[in-house]
Scaffold this motif. Structure first.
Motif, short mmCIF file in Angstrom:
data_model
loop_
_atom_site.label_atom_id
_atom_site.label_comp_id
_atom_site.label_asym_id
_atom_site.label_seq_id
_atom_site.Cartn_x
_atom_site.Cartn_y
_atom_site.Cartn_z
N PRO A 151 0.82 -1.19 -0.04
CA PRO A 151 -0.04 -0.14 -0.08
C PRO A 151 0.80 1.17 -0.01
O PRO A 151 2.10 1.36 0.58
N LEU A 152 0.63 2.16 -0.75
CA LEU A 152 1.04 3.38 -1.01
C LEU A 152 2.29 3.56 -2.18
O LEU A 152 2.74 4.51 -2.61
N MET A 153 2.65 2.24 -2.56
CA MET A 153 3.63 2.36 -3.70
C MET A 153 2.80 2.72 -4.98
O MET A 153 1.59 2.47 -5.11
N ASP A 154 3.68 3.44 -5.67
CA ASP A 154 3.11 3.69 -7.04
C ASP A 154 2.58 2.47 -7.68
O ASP A 154 3.33 1.61 -7.98
N PRO A 155 1.24 2.28 -8.29
CA PRO A 155 1.00 1.21 -8.67
C PRO A 155 1.59 0.79 -10.07
O PRO A 155 1.18 -0.33 -10.79
N GLU A 156 2.11 2.02 -10.74
CA GLU A 156 2.87 1.37 -11.92
C GLU A 156 4.59 1.40 -11.77
O GLU A 156 5.20 2.08 -12.61
N SER A 157 4.93 1.27 -10.57
CA SER A 157 6.34 1.42 -10.27
C SER A 157 7.20 0.84 -10.99
O SER A 157 7.06 -0.14 -11.25
N PRO A 158 8.31 1.62 -11.31
CA PRO A 158 9.40 0.97 -12.20
C PRO A 158 10.42 0.27 -11.28
O PRO A 158 11.13 -0.30 -11.92
N PHE A 159 10.25 0.57 -9.84
CA PHE A 159 11.11 -0.35 -9.16
C PHE A 159 10.76 -1.65 -8.64
O PHE A 159 11.63 -2.45 -8.05
N ASN A 160 9.57 -1.99 -8.81
CA ASN A 160 9.04 -3.42 -8.28
C ASN A 160 7.91 -3.84 -9.20
O ASN A 160 6.97 -2.78 -9.46
N HIS A 161 7.97 -5.15 -9.86
CA HIS A 161 6.96 -5.27 -10.85
C HIS A 161 5.60 -5.95 -10.34
O HIS A 161 4.78 -6.13 -10.92
N ILE A 162 5.70 -6.11 -8.68
CA ILE A 162 4.43 -6.77 -8.40
C ILE A 162 3.14 -5.85 -8.40
O ILE A 162 2.00 -6.02 -8.76
N PRO A 163 3.42 -4.47 -7.87
CA PRO A 163 2.17 -3.52 -8.04
C PRO A 163 1.66 -3.45 -9.47
O PRO A 163 0.55 -3.39 -9.62
N PRO A 164 2.43 -3.20 -10.49
CA PRO A 164 1.99 -3.15 -11.95
C PRO A 164 1.37 -4.40 -12.25
O PRO A 164 0.39 -4.35 -13.08
N TYR A 165 1.95 -5.36 -12.02
CA TYR A 165 1.33 -6.90 -12.25
C TYR A 165 -0.05 -6.80 -11.60
O TYR A 165 -1.08 -7.34 -12.40
N ILE A 166 -0.40 -6.51 -10.57
CA ILE A 166 -1.62 -6.88 -9.69
C ILE A 166 -2.63 -5.63 -10.50
O ILE A 166 -3.53 -5.99 -10.53
N SER A 167 -2.10 -4.44 -10.72
CA SER A 167 -2.97 -3.42 -11.36
C SER A 167 -3.45 -3.95 -12.57
O SER A 167 -4.72 -3.63 -12.77
N ALA A 168 -2.68 -4.46 -13.37
CA ALA A 168 -3.18 -5.08 -14.65
C ALA A 168 -4.55 -6.04 -14.37
O ALA A 168 -5.54 -5.80 -15.24
N VAL A 169 -4.10 -6.78 -13.31
CA VAL A 169 -5.06 -7.81 -13.25
C VAL A 169 -6.49 -7.23 -12.77
O VAL A 169 -7.51 -7.23 -12.95
N LEU A 170 -6.15 -5.93 -12.06
CA LEU A 170 -7.42 -5.43 -11.30
C LEU A 170 -8.20 -4.58 -12.63
O LEU A 170 -9.34 -4.31 -12.05
N ARG A 171 -7.60 -4.08 -13.43
CA ARG A 171 -8.19 -3.56 -14.70
C ARG A 171 -8.68 -4.68 -15.57
O ARG A 171 -9.28 -4.27 -16.69
N GLY A 172 -8.61 -5.83 -15.24
CA GLY A 172 -9.19 -6.99 -16.19
C GLY A 172 -8.31 -7.26 -17.39
O GLY A 172 -8.76 -7.87 -18.36
N GLU A 173 -7.12 -6.92 -17.49
CA GLU A 173 -5.96 -7.00 -18.43
C GLU A 173 -5.38 -8.30 -18.11
O GLU A 173 -4.83 -8.74 -17.02
#
Length: 306
Positions: free
Chosen positions: A172-194
């Motif tokens: 929580p509070l990390m940039d959901p598209e962070s270039p420093f950690n791939h986990i939040p962007p990965y989860i964000s894509a799933v949450l968008r249905g992508e």
């Protein structure tokens, strides 16, 4: 009262929360971020401060009885490396100046697991000599310099330095598209249905959920005694992308995630941090495994943009 600079950022906010949960009063500083996370609202004092302003930094001591400092404030490098190094070095030196002026008990400062880059032993532990190596990022180069700057500045003052070699933290509070950690962007894509970008199943290495990292830092800041001045801060176990995919499938029935086999760069192991020293001196054990961290993060994101 404990001061946490950068206390509205991801690691800082979770550190402040853990300190509050341990029964301490906390003041946090923030420069650009104004929104207070829901779990800190009404519980902390917020000071809006540019840590490069020495006079403003020292003035905090006139408003608060500060016993310990956790210095986590930092900037993101732009195109000019000299500007970045000047900014963050000035902030560090002002924090050290404040610690010496106020006579605090303990000064904890953020370093990075990146200081171990070049060591082939796994897991990385604090007794390894830090190699001379080409470092992959300006932030890591600065963090490597932070360690001797801090310990030498506090030598002979009676103030206890605590160097925090912080691992790969997300949550929580990390940039959901962070270039420093791939986990939040990965989860964000799933949450968008992508369908997220395919990951190699066996890639991973060090990973720690932010609430656990914050609690580890809080315990190191408040422990009655510490045997060392340098500690790894992370989960203490290796992570693999297959665990991330499994955790998402467990909370999203029917979810299809494509993983590439093996590791991107061939056989081997990704490094992670040994936390035996942290556990021995503070009793810290992570409260979250991959599955519970992913479930907690998805629940958080249902009501929060980051």
């Amino acid at each position: 009262m404990i001061l946490v600079t950068g206390g509205l950022g991801m690691i800082g906010a979770h550190t402040a929360r853990a300190l509050l949960d341990l029964g301490h009063e906390v003041v946090v500083t923030s420069h650009r971020r104004a929104e207070v996370p829901s779990f800190l609202a009404g519980r902390v004092t917020v000071e809006h401060l540019d840590v490069t302003d020495r006079d403003a930094f020292l003035a905090l001591g006139g408003r608060h009885d500060i016993s310990d400092i956790v210095h986590l404030a930092g900037s993101i490098p732009g195109e000019d490396p000299v500007h970045y190094f000047r900014t963050d070095t000035t902030g560090l030196l002002n924090a050290l100046d404040a610690a010496r002026t106020w006579g605090v008990r303990r000064f904890a400062v953020a370093s990075s697991l990146g200081v171990y880059v070049g060591r082939t032993e796994i897991p990385w532990h604090e007794e390894l000599a830090l190699p001379t190596a080409d470092l992959p990022h300006l932030i890591i180069a600065f963090k490597k310099a932070v360690e001797p700057l801090t310990t030498h500045s506090l030598q002979g003052t009676g103030i206890e330095p605590v160097v925090l070699r912080i691992g790969s933290i997300w949550g929580p509070l990390m940039d959901p598209e962070s270039p420093f950690n791939h986990i939040p962007p990965y989860i964000s894509a799933v949450l968008r249905g992508e369908q997220p970008r395919p990951l190699h199943a066996d890639d991973g290495g060090d990973s720690c959920y932010a609430p656990d990292a914050g609690r580890a830092i809080a315990l190191l800041t408040t422990a009655q005694t510490l045997r060392h001045n340098t500690y790894n801060v992370s989960s203490g176990r290796p992570f693999a992308n297959r665990e991330l995919a499994d955790a998402l499938r467990a909370i999203t029935p029917g979810l299809r995630l494509d993983l590439l086999p093996g590791r991107q760069h061939g056989p081997g192991d990704d490094p992670y941090l040994d936390i035996a020293r942290l556990t021995h001196d503070t009793g810290f054990k992570p409260a979250f495994d991959v599955a519970t961290a992913v479930a907690d993060y998805v629940a958080w994101r249902a009501d929060n943009p980051r």
